[in-house]
Design a protein around this motif. Sequence first.
Motif, PDB file in Angstrom:
ATOM      1  N   PHE A 268       0.843  -1.190   0.000  1.00  0.00           N
ATOM      2  CA  PHE A 268       0.000   0.000   0.000  1.00  0.00           C
ATOM      3  C   PHE A 268       0.881   1.244   0.000  1.00  0.00           C
ATOM      4  N   ASP A 269       0.726   2.063  -1.022  1.00  0.00           N
ATOM      5  CA  ASP A 269       1.510   3.289  -1.152  1.00  0.00           C
ATOM      6  C   ASP A 269       0.609   4.483  -0.855  1.00  0.00           C
ATOM      7  N   PRO A 270       0.670   5.051   0.335  1.00  0.00           N
ATOM      8  CA  PRO A 270      -0.237   6.147   0.688  1.00  0.00           C
ATOM      9  C   PRO A 270      -0.031   7.400  -0.151  1.00  0.00           C
ATOM     10  N   VAL A 271       1.205   7.625  -0.619  1.00  0.00           N
ATOM     11  CA  VAL A 271       1.482   8.817  -1.422  1.00  0.00           C
ATOM     12  C   VAL A 271       0.766   8.738  -2.765  1.00  0.00           C
ATOM     13  N   SER A 272       0.943   7.613  -3.476  1.00  0.00           N
ATOM     14  CA  SER A 272       0.304   7.468  -4.781  1.00  0.00           C
ATOM     15  C   SER A 272      -1.212   7.437  -4.661  1.00  0.00           C
ATOM     16  N   ARG A 273      -1.733   6.828  -3.577  1.00  0.00           N
ATOM     17  CA  ARG A 273      -3.184   6.785  -3.388  1.00  0.00           C
ATOM     18  C   ARG A 273      -3.736   8.187  -3.133  1.00  0.00           C
ATOM     19  N   PHE A 274      -3.015   8.982  -2.359  1.00  0.00           N
ATOM     20  CA  PHE A 274      -3.469  10.339  -2.069  1.00  0.00           C
ATOM     21  C   PHE A 274      -3.416  11.211  -3.323  1.00  0.00           C
ATOM     22  N   VAL A 275      -2.309  11.119  -4.078  1.00  0.00           N
ATOM     23  CA  VAL A 275      -2.168  11.897  -5.307  1.00  0.00           C
ATOM     24  C   VAL A 275      -3.262  11.505  -6.302  1.00  0.00           C
ATOM     25  N   SER A 276      -3.529  10.211  -6.397  1.00  0.00           N
ATOM     26  CA  SER A 276      -4.569   9.722  -7.299  1.00  0.00           C
ATOM     27  C   SER A 276      -5.939  10.265  -6.900  1.00  0.00           C
TER      28      SER A 276
END
Length: 303
Positions: A268-276
């Motif tokens: 789980f990558d919180p950075v990519s999920r947030f940016v997305s």
Amino acid sequence: MLRQDYIDVAGQGKNDWWRYLLAVSLVLSLWIGLRFIVSSILGFSVSGENGIVSNSENEIRFAISYAIYYAKAQLPFAAVILGVVLVVRALHRRSLLRVVTAANHISWKRLGQGFGLYFGLLTFATLVEYGLHPSMFDVSFGIMRLLPFAIAALFLAPIQSVAEELFFRGYLGQGLALITKRRVFVSLMSSLLYMVAHLRNPEIFACPPLVACYYFMFALLLVLVTFRTQGLECAIGIHLANNLFYSVFVNYPGASLETASIFAMKDFDPVSRFVSLVSIGIVFYLVLCLRKKSSMSELPPRS
């Protein structure tokens, strides 16, 4: 006759402060009670990590095990829907329709449009991420493995989506509007309550500040869409698209609800999920504003 504003209809019925306190207590009690009952009935264990039968087992049994696990998480939200219906009708003496929309009928078309557009944007964003980082994804598609779970998800996912929108954006959102009709206050407070309610999810440990912001921003998008469309239908469509997408198509180890998805992210990558989320939210809201402006321009001039 001009349609009422979604915030204005909050003043209908009986709205003493103690009614809201009693109502929230009742809804939460019903949810906890049904959760206990469902867990007791479906609480048998199956072999494999996290209570899920392993991939080497029969695929149908594997999918059914995931469907049972999914049902244990989703079915208790039916109590939230029932609770909101009861408190709105019996305690507040209001029409349930006014919690859903300021219009005279529910717009299923708007729900479908919200679902379709958000699901499409999620798909596009995931394909871009897959193209940039293919090593982050494992593909585990098997029709006999996926189909039973996917069918269960189609029936069960709407329960949570409808329940959370009715409770957070509908009931609590309109309740906050009784304090002040300033949309900034209602938007921020209802989003904050949604965020706090999701802080127990295991994803929070990946990066507490960022994941908390993710929940807040997702809730903020939903409340802004609710105000823009004067109802919950589009927000329900977004919420349902999000839940189904991350249940059936993409999931990851350690998720709050692990499922038999087609794609499994290795982490789980919180950075990519947030940016997305932020990117998708901006695009969605811009499209919504443009469609709204276009539909208004097509109206005949008043005589």
